[in-house]
Write a protein that holds these residues in place. Structure first.
Motif, PDB file in Angstrom:
ATOM      1  N   ARG A  57       0.715  -1.115   0.067  1.00 13.00           N
ATOM      2  CA  ARG A  57       0.167  -0.042   0.057  1.00 13.00           C
ATOM      3  C   ARG A  57       0.962   1.098  -0.098  1.00 13.00           C
ATOM      4  N   GLN A 132     -14.531   4.393   3.819  1.00 12.56           N
ATOM      5  CA  GLN A 132     -14.776   3.284   2.549  1.00 12.56           C
ATOM      6  C   GLN A 132     -14.918   4.207   1.306  1.00 12.56           C
ATOM      7  N   GLU A 180     -10.353  -8.060  -2.271  1.00  5.82           N
ATOM      8  CA  GLU A 180     -10.309  -8.872  -1.151  1.00  5.82           C
ATOM      9  C   GLU A 180      -8.878  -8.684  -0.313  1.00  5.82           C
ATOM     10  N   HIS A 182      -7.507  -5.982  -0.313  1.00 10.03           N
ATOM     11  CA  HIS A 182      -7.698  -4.546   0.018  1.00 10.03           C
ATOM     12  C   HIS A 182      -8.637  -4.501   1.093  1.00 10.03           C
ATOM     13  N   ASN A 183      -9.207  -5.704   1.603  1.00  8.70           N
ATOM     14  CA  ASN A 183     -10.140  -5.843   2.819  1.00  8.70           C
ATOM     15  C   ASN A 183     -11.615  -5.161   2.089  1.00  8.70           C
ATOM     16  N   GLY A 184     -11.927  -5.471   0.677  1.00  9.52           N
ATOM     17  CA  GLY A 184     -12.961  -5.112   0.188  1.00  9.52           C
ATOM     18  C   GLY A 184     -13.934  -5.898  -0.176  1.00  9.52           C
ATOM     19  N   GLN A 185     -14.735  -5.529  -0.770  1.00 11.67           N
ATOM     20  CA  GLN A 185     -16.001  -6.625  -1.131  1.00 11.67           C
ATOM     21  C   GLN A 185     -16.275  -6.171  -2.650  1.00 11.67           C
TER      22      GLN A 185
END
Length: 190
Positions: A57, A132, A180, A182-185
């Protein structure tokens, strides 16, 4: 393609016009590019499947980042496609892995264009809150058949309605893994 066109050039190159030679060399170059892209995708998904894909990152203005990627698509758009970018504001600093997120955006935009063979509007919306960042890519393409939807992010899956549209079934698997990490959905609606 590479073998076929190179054999033609080797055996009959002296009989071809310069324009025809250039066409064949361009076809070879395109095939090499496509093969390299497929190999890079296979390596990426292989590392992800083995749990060896690392995320690096760094702070990025996500609006500028998106704009730069989208600008790269304009020269290759057909006249019947319209690409619109709608960011919430001019600046939003977040930490992402540039390479992985570029892969995500490129895959999703490429799919939106590729699977909209009749053209239409492709809209990229970028919004955020304190915790977010959300982006949505909306197209007017062929849609996703119901029977394919549960397999959409699986390796080597292609929907029954793609016809002769080229693809290898890797892109959306890579997108999902990168999001995922990136801890996303990721979600979709057809």
């Amino acid at each position: 393609n590479i073998l076929g066109f190179s054999e033609l050039l080797k055996d009959y190159g002296d009989q071809f016009t310069e324009d025809k030679k250039k066409l064949y060399f361009d076809k070879i170059k395109e095939a090499v590019f496509n093969m390299n892209e497929s190999l890079e995708e296979l390596l990426l998904i292989s590392r992800a499947e083995e749990g060896k894909l690392k995320i690096y990152r760094e702070p990025v203005n996500i609006v500028d980042f998106f704009q730069h990627i989208i600008d790269g698509f304009y020269p290759s758009l057909e006249t019947h496609h319209q690409l619109d970018f709608k960011p919430q504001d001019q600046e939003c600093m977040i930490e992402i892995d540039r390479s992985l997120m570029r892969t995500v955006i490129n895959n999703l935009l490429s799919n939106a264009i590729k699977y909209s063979p009749k053209g239409g509007k492709i809209e990229v919306t970028l919004t955020w809150t304190e915790n977010q960042v959300q982006f949505m890519i909306e197209d007017q393409g062929i849609g996703i058949p119901i029977e394919y939807q549960e397999k959409m992010f699986q390796l080597f899956q292609r929907a029954s309605n793609v016809g002769t549209i080229k693809g290898n079934g890797l892109g959306l698997s890579i997108v999902k893994k990168a999001v995922e990490l990136h801890n996303g959905q990721i979600q979709f609606k057809s």
